[in-house]
Design a protein around this motif. Structure first.
Motif, PDB file in Angstrom:
ATOM      1  N   ARG A  15      -9.448   6.145  -4.376  1.00 59.46           N
ATOM      2  CA  ARG A  15      -8.488   6.209  -5.624  1.00 59.46           C
ATOM      3  C   ARG A  15      -9.628   4.915  -6.712  1.00 59.46           C
ATOM      4  O   ARG A  15      -9.223   5.100  -8.070  1.00 59.46           O
ATOM      5  CB  ARG A  15      -7.374   6.868  -6.313  1.00 59.46           C
ATOM      6  N   GLY A  16      -9.741   3.874  -5.959  1.00 55.67           N
ATOM      7  CA  GLY A  16     -10.086   3.306  -6.894  1.00 55.67           C
ATOM      8  C   GLY A  16      -9.213   0.967  -6.535  1.00 55.67           C
ATOM      9  O   GLY A  16      -8.462   1.874  -6.493  1.00 55.67           O
ATOM     10  N   PHE A  17      -9.345  -0.302  -6.232  1.00 50.07           N
ATOM     11  CA  PHE A  17      -8.902  -0.654  -7.005  1.00 50.07           C
ATOM     12  C   PHE A  17      -8.397  -0.804  -7.662  1.00 50.07           C
ATOM     13  O   PHE A  17      -6.465  -1.520  -7.652  1.00 50.07           O
ATOM     14  CB  PHE A  17      -9.335  -1.854  -6.022  1.00 50.07           C
ATOM     15  N   ILE A  18      -8.962  -0.885  -8.820  1.00 46.51           N
ATOM     16  CA  ILE A  18      -8.499  -1.734 -10.297  1.00 46.51           C
ATOM     17  C   ILE A  18      -6.749  -0.073 -10.120  1.00 46.51           C
ATOM     18  O   ILE A  18      -5.938  -0.724 -11.080  1.00 46.51           O
ATOM     19  CB  ILE A  18      -9.464  -0.786 -11.061  1.00 46.51           C
ATOM     20  N   ARG A  19      -7.502   0.847 -10.197  1.00 41.82           N
ATOM     21  CA  ARG A  19      -6.500   1.827 -10.860  1.00 41.82           C
ATOM     22  C   ARG A  19      -5.218   1.704  -9.782  1.00 41.82           C
ATOM     23  O   ARG A  19      -4.048   2.279  -9.474  1.00 41.82           O
ATOM     24  CB  ARG A  19      -6.346   3.559  -9.899  1.00 41.82           C
ATOM     25  N   LEU A  61      -1.544   0.648 -11.273  1.00 40.13           N
ATOM     26  CA  LEU A  61       0.069   1.488 -11.416  1.00 40.13           C
ATOM     27  C   LEU A  61       1.201   0.444 -10.671  1.00 40.13           C
ATOM     28  O   LEU A  61       2.658   0.560 -10.898  1.00 40.13           O
ATOM     29  CB  LEU A  61      -0.692   2.957 -10.466  1.00 40.13           C
ATOM     30  N   LEU A  62       0.737  -0.281  -9.430  1.00 41.78           N
ATOM     31  CA  LEU A  62       1.522  -0.879  -8.665  1.00 41.78           C
ATOM     32  C   LEU A  62       2.404  -1.730 -10.055  1.00 41.78           C
ATOM     33  O   LEU A  62       3.019  -2.425  -9.784  1.00 41.78           O
ATOM     34  CB  LEU A  62       0.887  -2.056  -8.054  1.00 41.78           C
ATOM     35  N   ILE A  63       1.104  -2.703 -10.480  1.00 39.50           N
ATOM     36  CA  ILE A  63       1.381  -3.665 -11.456  1.00 39.50           C
ATOM     37  C   ILE A  63       2.771  -2.666 -12.838  1.00 39.50           C
ATOM     38  O   ILE A  63       3.594  -2.892 -12.679  1.00 39.50           O
ATOM     39  CB  ILE A  63       1.019  -4.195 -12.435  1.00 39.50           C
ATOM     40  N   ILE A  64       2.629  -2.033 -13.690  1.00 39.64           N
ATOM     41  CA  ILE A  64       3.061  -1.058 -13.876  1.00 39.64           C
ATOM     42  C   ILE A  64       4.276  -0.743 -13.305  1.00 39.64           C
ATOM     43  O   ILE A  64       5.998  -1.007 -14.535  1.00 39.64           O
ATOM     44  CB  ILE A  64       2.340   0.048 -14.821  1.00 39.64           C
ATOM     45  N   THR A  65       4.617  -0.699 -12.246  1.00 39.63           N
ATOM     46  CA  THR A  65       5.366   0.062 -11.864  1.00 39.63           C
ATOM     47  C   THR A  65       6.517  -1.097 -11.483  1.00 39.63           C
ATOM     48  O   THR A  65       7.573  -1.445 -11.890  1.00 39.63           O
ATOM     49  CB  THR A  65       5.339   0.417 -10.013  1.00 39.63           C
ATOM     50  N   PHE A 107       9.134  -0.462   1.490  1.00 38.09           N
ATOM     51  CA  PHE A 107       8.228  -0.692   2.153  1.00 38.09           C
ATOM     52  C   PHE A 107       7.540   0.346   2.162  1.00 38.09           C
ATOM     53  O   PHE A 107       6.134   0.453   2.347  1.00 38.09           O
ATOM     54  CB  PHE A 107       8.657  -1.230   3.869  1.00 38.09           C
ATOM     55  N   LEU A 108       8.058   1.453   3.129  1.00 40.38           N
ATOM     56  CA  LEU A 108       7.594   2.804   2.985  1.00 40.38           C
ATOM     57  C   LEU A 108       6.770   3.587   1.933  1.00 40.38           C
ATOM     58  O   LEU A 108       5.541   4.192   2.216  1.00 40.38           O
ATOM     59  CB  LEU A 108       8.678   4.273   4.125  1.00 40.38           C
ATOM     60  N   GLY A 109       7.620   3.464   1.242  1.00 41.18           N
ATOM     61  CA  GLY A 109       6.772   3.877  -0.376  1.00 41.18           C
ATOM     62  C   GLY A 109       5.864   3.442  -0.769  1.00 41.18           C
ATOM     63  O   GLY A 109       4.843   4.085  -1.138  1.00 41.18           O
ATOM     64  N   GLY A 110       5.378   2.181  -1.069  1.00 43.46           N
ATOM     65  CA  GLY A 110       4.184   1.258  -0.692  1.00 43.46           C
ATOM     66  C   GLY A 110       3.475   1.162  -0.635  1.00 43.46           C
ATOM     67  O   GLY A 110       2.025   1.117  -0.743  1.00 43.46           O
ATOM     68  N   ALA A 111       3.976   0.927   1.434  1.00 47.19           N
ATOM     69  CA  ALA A 111       2.538   1.644   1.805  1.00 47.19           C
ATOM     70  C   ALA A 111       2.348   3.360   2.130  1.00 47.19           C
ATOM     71  O   ALA A 111       0.543   3.454   1.974  1.00 47.19           O
ATOM     72  CB  ALA A 111       3.479   1.483   3.484  1.00 47.19           C
ATOM     73  N   ILE A 112       3.065   4.172   2.033  1.00 47.17           N
ATOM     74  CA  ILE A 112       2.648   5.452   1.577  1.00 47.17           C
ATOM     75  C   ILE A 112       1.754   5.662  -0.021  1.00 47.17           C
ATOM     76  O   ILE A 112       0.491   5.956   0.762  1.00 47.17           O
ATOM     77  CB  ILE A 112       3.644   6.675   1.112  1.00 47.17           C
ATOM     78  N   TYR A 113       1.606   4.884  -0.846  1.00 44.15           N
ATOM     79  CA  TYR A 113       1.380   4.939  -1.970  1.00 44.15           C
ATOM     80  C   TYR A 113      -0.403   4.741  -1.681  1.00 44.15           C
ATOM     81  O   TYR A 113      -1.135   5.144  -1.508  1.00 44.15           O
ATOM     82  CB  TYR A 113       1.549   4.003  -2.819  1.00 44.15           C
ATOM     83  N   TYR A 139      11.403  -4.250 -12.993  1.00 44.89           N
ATOM     84  CA  TYR A 139      11.965  -5.651 -13.455  1.00 44.89           C
ATOM     85  C   TYR A 139      13.023  -5.619 -14.428  1.00 44.89           C
ATOM     86  O   TYR A 139      13.791  -6.410 -14.198  1.00 44.89           O
ATOM     87  CB  TYR A 139      10.611  -6.615 -13.394  1.00 44.89           C
ATOM     88  N   PHE A 140      12.022  -5.330 -15.044  1.00 43.18           N
ATOM     89  CA  PHE A 140      12.978  -5.196 -16.476  1.00 43.18           C
ATOM     90  C   PHE A 140      14.263  -4.695 -16.493  1.00 43.18           C
ATOM     91  O   PHE A 140      15.840  -5.000 -17.222  1.00 43.18           O
ATOM     92  CB  PHE A 140      12.051  -4.071 -17.848  1.00 43.18           C
TER      93      PHE A 140
END
Length: 389
Positions: free
Chosen positions: A212-216, A220-224, A197-203, A229-230
């Motif tokens: 940095r822009g919403f798309i960026r 990066l969150l989707i790729i992570t 949770f903290l990692g996501g919040a800090i990011y 997942y895999f």
């Protein structure tokens, strides 16, 4: 004017970089290089050491005095005496780093931070590889467990997202993107709920502040998420266990029960450091029989060293945050110093919030990491005010 050391700056940078590289790669190396820097400090100019001394150092000395008293008056001296060796790096590391980080110029500090972040990305990658090879059930480093691993990566993430790595030139952006994904994935695969949770919040917070822009941010969150997942599909035992027990407190409910049974027994000086297994009244109720500490820095400091220790610790934290906010308001025109102070405050907040469910202050690795980050902040703060005089 910077602190003037008798040693060449290249030597100072090499040793501090060695400390920065050692946190999760080698505890032995961390001890050696921290001790070496402290010995340099011992034999450095006394007038300069007095010039470098500040209120932060006074707090550390007060905390040390109370901590030593709690060892001397411990009911279990054999256990408490171990704290001298286990915690010495925290104190010697603070004073050595406090002095030498004030002696370095911006270019040298930037090199140290870049080196620290680069090693952090490598450590995260090691944890991911170990997890996917099924060598561990949760991502971790070679030398430490998953909790220390994820706490460390929270700090790395704060500096990775904040600081300038333009010296990489045309490779800066792709390396930066890949590094963010690697560090976030490492935190996710460590599977600590609070640290994830903290990692996501800090990011998200730093990326928004840095515009940095919403798309960026989303990409990066989707790729992570996909990589995590895999990886989990490849090694799902621990994840399955945590999904099946979503409300599991990892025996923390029993720990809190023990705290409330003991909190008023030795309120002033505590029971002494490292006495958990000697004093905890409900050990037979633990499902994990290897629990040997309070898993909460605030509870641990109070039970071990009493009300004076926790009071000093809390005042110290509030003083750090007060100074951080004050300095951030005044150094906006200096992007380099602003970024270091901003990243340091976020990193320390991450460690402090995480310590409600874990702890770093008595950890031989994370405590030195904390003073490393704290002194990056103190160094920039002191240089800014010296420039204004």
């Amino acid at each position: 004017m910077l602190i003037e050391s008798r040693y060449p700056k290249i030597l100072i940078v090499i040793i501090i970089c060695s400390i920065a590289a050692s946190f999760l790669l080698s505890l032995f190396a961390l001890q050696i290089f921290t001790a070496a820097l402290f010995l340099m400090w011992i034999f450095d100019k006394n007038k300069q050491k007095l010039k470098a001394f500040d209120l932060f150092g006074l707090f550390i000395i007060l905390f040390l005095v109370v901590r030593v008293l709690s060892i001397l008056f411990s009911q279990f001296p054999d256990e408490s005496n171990q704290a001298y060796l286990k915690e010495v790096l925290f104190y010697v590391g603070f004073f050595a780093l406090n002095y030498y980080l004030k002696s370095l110029e911006k270019k040298q500090i930037n090199y140290i931070i870049a080196f620290f972040v680069a090693i952090g990305v490598i450590v995260a990658l090691i944890g991911i590889v170990q997890f996917n090879l099924k060598l561990v059930h949760r991502a971790q480093s070679i030398t430490s467990g998953y909790a220390t691993f994820s706490n460390y990566l929270l700090v790395v993430l704060a500096f990775l997202l904040t600081n300038d790595f333009s010296f990489l030139k045309k490779y800066e952006k792709p390396i930066w993107y890949v590094s963010i994904v690697v560090v976030l994935t490492g935190i996710a695969l460590a599977m600590g709920r609070m640290d994830t949770f903290l990692g996501g919040a800090i990011y998200i917070f730093i990326m928004i502040v840095k515009k940095r822009g919403f798309i960026r941010i989303a990409a990066l969150l989707i790729i992570t998420a996909f990589i995590s997942y895999f990886s989990i599909q490849n090694n799902k035992e621990e994840f399955t266990n945590r999904v099946q027990n979503p409300t599991s407190l990892s025996d923390r409910d029993i720990i809190y029960k023990g705290f409330f049974a003991l909190w008023d027994k030795h309120p002033f000086i505590g029971f002494g450091p490292r006495t958990f297994q000697e004093i905890f009244p409900y050990q037979d109720e633990f499902s994990d029989k290897e629990i040997n500490q309070w898993h909460n820095d605030f509870i641990q400091i109070y039970i071990e060293s009493g009300a004076f220790a926790i009071a000093i610790y809390l005042i110290f934290i509030f003083y750090i945050l007060f100074c951080g906010i004050k300095v951030l308001k005044k150094i906006k025109s200096d992007k380099f110093s602003y970024d270091i102070v901003f990243a340091s405050i976020i990193a320390m907040l991450g460690l402090l919030i995480s310590s409600f469910l874990g702890g770093f202050i008595t950890s031989p690795i994370l405590s030195v990491l904390f003073v490393f980050v704290l002194n990056l902040f103190i160094g920039e703060k002191s240089k800014f005010y010296l420039q204004k005089k």
